[in-house]
Design a protein around this motif. Sequence first.
Motif, PDB file in Angstrom:
ATOM      1  N   GLU A 160       0.829  -1.205   0.000  1.00 30.42           N
ATOM      2  CA  GLU A 160       0.000   0.000   0.000  1.00 30.42           C
ATOM      3  C   GLU A 160       0.864   1.256   0.000  1.00 30.42           C
ATOM      4  O   GLU A 160       0.568   2.240  -0.681  1.00 30.42           O
ATOM      5  CB  GLU A 160      -0.921  -0.021   1.226  1.00 30.42           C
ATOM      6  CG  GLU A 160      -2.083   0.957   1.160  1.00 30.42           C
ATOM      7  CD  GLU A 160      -1.711   2.336   1.651  1.00 30.42           C
ATOM      8  OE1 GLU A 160      -2.452   3.298   1.362  1.00 30.42           O
ATOM      9  OE2 GLU A 160      -0.672   2.480   2.333  1.00 30.42           O
ATOM     10  N   LYS A 161       1.965   1.210   0.734  1.00 28.92           N
ATOM     11  CA  LYS A 161       2.858   2.366   0.821  1.00 28.92           C
ATOM     12  C   LYS A 161       3.568   2.605  -0.512  1.00 28.92           C
ATOM     13  O   LYS A 161       3.666   3.742  -0.992  1.00 28.92           O
ATOM     14  CB  LYS A 161       3.879   2.133   1.933  1.00 28.92           C
ATOM     15  CG  LYS A 161       4.746   3.341   2.249  1.00 28.92           C
ATOM     16  CD  LYS A 161       5.788   3.006   3.310  1.00 28.92           C
ATOM     17  CE  LYS A 161       5.141   2.628   4.625  1.00 28.92           C
ATOM     18  NZ  LYS A 161       6.160   2.369   5.681  1.00 28.92           N
ATOM     19  N   VAL A 162       4.073   1.543  -1.116  1.00 26.82           N
ATOM     20  CA  VAL A 162       4.802   1.665  -2.384  1.00 26.82           C
ATOM     21  C   VAL A 162       3.877   2.130  -3.500  1.00 26.82           C
ATOM     22  O   VAL A 162       4.209   3.031  -4.275  1.00 26.82           O
ATOM     23  CB  VAL A 162       5.463   0.327  -2.772  1.00 26.82           C
ATOM     24  CG1 VAL A 162       6.146   0.448  -4.129  1.00 26.82           C
ATOM     25  CG2 VAL A 162       6.470  -0.106  -1.717  1.00 26.82           C
ATOM     26  N   SER A 163       2.717   1.514  -3.592  1.00 28.75           N
ATOM     27  CA  SER A 163       1.789   1.807  -4.697  1.00 28.75           C
ATOM     28  C   SER A 163       1.110   3.158  -4.530  1.00 28.75           C
ATOM     29  O   SER A 163       0.645   3.743  -5.497  1.00 28.75           O
ATOM     30  CB  SER A 163       0.731   0.709  -4.808  1.00 28.75           C
ATOM     31  OG  SER A 163      -0.086   0.678  -3.650  1.00 28.75           O
ATOM     32  N   LYS A 238     -13.555   7.491   5.785  1.00 32.90           N
ATOM     33  CA  LYS A 238     -12.786   7.410   7.032  1.00 32.90           C
ATOM     34  C   LYS A 238     -13.505   6.531   8.061  1.00 32.90           C
ATOM     35  O   LYS A 238     -12.884   5.942   8.946  1.00 32.90           O
ATOM     36  CB  LYS A 238     -12.558   8.805   7.622  1.00 32.90           C
ATOM     37  CG  LYS A 238     -11.616   8.822   8.819  1.00 32.90           C
ATOM     38  CD  LYS A 238     -11.389  10.233   9.315  1.00 32.90           C
ATOM     39  CE  LYS A 238     -10.359  10.229  10.449  1.00 32.90           C
ATOM     40  NZ  LYS A 238     -10.794   9.439  11.604  1.00 32.90           N
ATOM     41  N   GLU A 239     -14.836   6.412   7.912  1.00 34.59           N
ATOM     42  CA  GLU A 239     -15.617   5.571   8.822  1.00 34.59           C
ATOM     43  C   GLU A 239     -15.314   4.088   8.614  1.00 34.59           C
ATOM     44  O   GLU A 239     -15.547   3.265   9.497  1.00 34.59           O
ATOM     45  CB  GLU A 239     -17.106   5.823   8.614  1.00 34.59           C
ATOM     46  CG  GLU A 239     -17.533   7.265   8.877  1.00 34.59           C
ATOM     47  CD  GLU A 239     -18.966   7.528   8.436  1.00 34.59           C
ATOM     48  OE1 GLU A 239     -19.609   6.564   7.936  1.00 34.59           O
ATOM     49  OE2 GLU A 239     -19.439   8.661   8.584  1.00 34.59           O
ATOM     50  N   GLY A 240     -14.838   3.732   7.424  1.00 39.15           N
ATOM     51  CA  GLY A 240     -14.546   2.343   7.093  1.00 39.15           C
ATOM     52  C   GLY A 240     -14.671   2.143   5.595  1.00 39.15           C
ATOM     53  O   GLY A 240     -15.165   3.013   4.874  1.00 39.15           O
ATOM     54  N   PRO A 241     -14.192   0.995   5.074  1.00 43.16           N
ATOM     55  CA  PRO A 241     -14.233   0.747   3.630  1.00 43.16           C
ATOM     56  C   PRO A 241     -15.642   0.844   3.064  1.00 43.16           C
ATOM     57  O   PRO A 241     -16.594   0.324   3.632  1.00 43.16           O
ATOM     58  CB  PRO A 241     -13.692  -0.682   3.504  1.00 43.16           C
ATOM     59  CG  PRO A 241     -12.877  -0.884   4.741  1.00 43.16           C
ATOM     60  CD  PRO A 241     -13.565  -0.110   5.818  1.00 43.16           C
ATOM     61  N   LYS A 242     -15.773   1.543   1.940  1.00 49.01           N
ATOM     62  CA  LYS A 242     -17.061   1.705   1.255  1.00 49.01           C
ATOM     63  C   LYS A 242     -16.889   1.352  -0.210  1.00 49.01           C
ATOM     64  O   LYS A 242     -15.901   1.742  -0.850  1.00 49.01           O
ATOM     65  CB  LYS A 242     -17.560   3.147   1.367  1.00 49.01           C
ATOM     66  CG  LYS A 242     -17.793   3.650   2.783  1.00 49.01           C
ATOM     67  CD  LYS A 242     -19.026   3.032   3.406  1.00 49.01           C
ATOM     68  CE  LYS A 242     -19.366   3.684   4.739  1.00 49.01           C
ATOM     69  NZ  LYS A 242     -18.310   3.516   5.762  1.00 49.01           N
ATOM     70  N   ALA A 268      -4.313  10.972  -6.030  1.00 53.59           N
ATOM     71  CA  ALA A 268      -3.607  11.834  -5.089  1.00 53.59           C
ATOM     72  C   ALA A 268      -3.072  11.053  -3.897  1.00 53.59           C
ATOM     73  O   ALA A 268      -2.251  11.558  -3.126  1.00 53.59           O
ATOM     74  CB  ALA A 268      -4.532  12.950  -4.606  1.00 53.59           C
ATOM     75  N   GLY A 269      -3.544   9.822  -3.717  1.00 56.68           N
ATOM     76  CA  GLY A 269      -3.096   9.010  -2.595  1.00 56.68           C
ATOM     77  C   GLY A 269      -3.825   9.303  -1.307  1.00 56.68           C
ATOM     78  O   GLY A 269      -3.325   9.006  -0.220  1.00 56.68           O
ATOM     79  N   LEU A 270      -5.035   9.862  -1.406  1.00 57.16           N
ATOM     80  CA  LEU A 270      -5.815  10.193  -0.207  1.00 57.16           C
ATOM     81  C   LEU A 270      -6.785   9.089   0.188  1.00 57.16           C
ATOM     82  O   LEU A 270      -7.285   9.074   1.310  1.00 57.16           O
ATOM     83  CB  LEU A 270      -6.579  11.505  -0.420  1.00 57.16           C
ATOM     84  CG  LEU A 270      -5.696  12.757  -0.468  1.00 57.16           C
ATOM     85  CD1 LEU A 270      -6.484  13.955  -0.964  1.00 57.16           C
ATOM     86  CD2 LEU A 270      -5.079  13.037   0.895  1.00 57.16           C
ATOM     87  N   ILE A 271      -7.081   8.185  -0.733  1.00 55.49           N
ATOM     88  CA  ILE A 271      -7.857   7.001  -0.389  1.00 55.49           C
ATOM     89  C   ILE A 271      -7.167   5.776  -0.986  1.00 55.49           C
ATOM     90  O   ILE A 271      -6.452   5.871  -1.988  1.00 55.49           O
ATOM     91  CB  ILE A 271      -9.322   7.068  -0.882  1.00 55.49           C
ATOM     92  CG1 ILE A 271      -9.397   7.188  -2.413  1.00 55.49           C
ATOM     93  CG2 ILE A 271     -10.074   8.193  -0.213  1.00 55.49           C
ATOM     94  CD1 ILE A 271     -10.817   7.145  -2.939  1.00 55.49           C
ATOM     95  N   SER A 272      -7.368   4.666  -0.345  1.00 52.07           N
ATOM     96  CA  SER A 272      -6.829   3.393  -0.827  1.00 52.07           C
ATOM     97  C   SER A 272      -7.936   2.570  -1.454  1.00 52.07           C
ATOM     98  O   SER A 272      -9.077   2.586  -0.981  1.00 52.07           O
ATOM     99  CB  SER A 272      -6.206   2.592   0.326  1.00 52.07           C
ATOM    100  OG  SER A 272      -5.079   3.244   0.845  1.00 52.07           O
ATOM    101  N   ALA A 283     -13.236  -1.861  -2.549  1.00 51.90           N
ATOM    102  CA  ALA A 283     -13.815  -0.884  -1.643  1.00 51.90           C
ATOM    103  C   ALA A 283     -12.766   0.200  -1.436  1.00 51.90           C
ATOM    104  O   ALA A 283     -11.584   0.018  -1.741  1.00 51.90           O
ATOM    105  CB  ALA A 283     -14.210  -1.529  -0.318  1.00 51.90           C
ATOM    106  N   PHE A 284     -13.213   1.338  -0.904  1.00 47.01           N
ATOM    107  CA  PHE A 284     -12.315   2.469  -0.736  1.00 47.01           C
ATOM    108  C   PHE A 284     -12.287   2.885   0.721  1.00 47.01           C
ATOM    109  O   PHE A 284     -13.306   2.878   1.405  1.00 47.01           O
ATOM    110  CB  PHE A 284     -12.764   3.634  -1.616  1.00 47.01           C
ATOM    111  CG  PHE A 284     -12.875   3.279  -3.068  1.00 47.01           C
ATOM    112  CD1 PHE A 284     -11.750   3.217  -3.871  1.00 47.01           C
ATOM    113  CD2 PHE A 284     -14.106   2.973  -3.634  1.00 47.01           C
ATOM    114  CE1 PHE A 284     -11.844   2.867  -5.206  1.00 47.01           C
ATOM    115  CE2 PHE A 284     -14.217   2.621  -4.969  1.00 47.01           C
ATOM    116  CZ  PHE A 284     -13.077   2.570  -5.756  1.00 47.01           C
ATOM    117  N   VAL A 285     -11.090   3.271   1.191  1.00 50.53           N
ATOM    118  CA  VAL A 285     -10.927   3.647   2.584  1.00 50.53           C
ATOM    119  C   VAL A 285      -9.956   4.824   2.665  1.00 50.53           C
ATOM    120  O   VAL A 285      -9.054   4.965   1.814  1.00 50.53           O
ATOM    121  CB  VAL A 285     -10.421   2.441   3.411  1.00 50.53           C
ATOM    122  CG1 VAL A 285      -9.019   2.034   2.991  1.00 50.53           C
ATOM    123  CG2 VAL A 285     -10.472   2.725   4.900  1.00 50.53           C
TER     124      VAL A 285
END
Length: 304
Positions: A160-163, A238-242, A268-272, A283-285
Amino acid sequence: MSYQVEFEFSPIYELVNSLELFVHKRGIKNVDLGVDWVKKVQENLDAASVELGDAKAIPCFNYLYLLIWQSPEKEDINKFLHWLQTLQPGNLYEKLFSYVSDPLPADLEKIRNQYVKLLKVWEEVYFSAFDLDILDILRESVMEWDDKREHEEDPVVFVEKVSGGLKVEPYEGLQQIIMTPTYHTSPLITTRKFKNIVHIQYPVDAPETAADQPSKKLLRLSKALGDDNRLRILKLVKEGPKTFTEILQHFNISKSTVHHHIMLLRTAGLISAYHTSECCSEAFVYRPLGMEELVDSFNAYLEK
């Protein structure tokens, strides 16, 4: 249950990546090089009276990425093409069978010949003039992350950090993730999923040369935060994966607009993007590291 993380650099990956981007133009509006790059390359092709053929007739590039990974000739394009061209149909089948879930086509030799022809033309009319400094930057990225790999205990966190925002949970059968840096499709993360490996091309930006020019990373982060709906999406995830559908239910805007917002937040790297199963349902978190990168990028710009 876990998986191994391996880093790979080869100019051939970037050769194929640039060709695939030009041929299929997938996600071109979200790629930094953009439509202008396609137009410029096409003008050069027209001037050289070269045609790559119908994109629909070009075979899937997934097999080619697997062959690059297994090739003993990764540093020299001509040597790789010679190696590829001399593979017998049986050799091609053996190198692909263990990694491809779907039945392999009967015309592997024909597909191989198409690969060789396309890559020779593309190398001649485009990649032979590509900036070697960028290839050095990609090589350095692999060396840098490979050195850090030994100090990371959790492969999910490391990937996750590298990508810059792709979380792949271990699942039964997954043995290895191959990480390859790429310039042409930056800032997109490209994932190719095979039977027991996942190939991830993570984006790498070329550094800005002018001192007063903000980095692409800083510009992407600033743009992503400059919209009230995107801020609401950040608060929601931020509440959890959606899932995309779950995010869509909270907004009175079109699917395409929500998709656009999510794409900007992802690049932008603000959500995974959170892959939780073998079928890679997404899902996005919220990604807290993105805000740390914003501060680092901003301070680096001020001090440059």
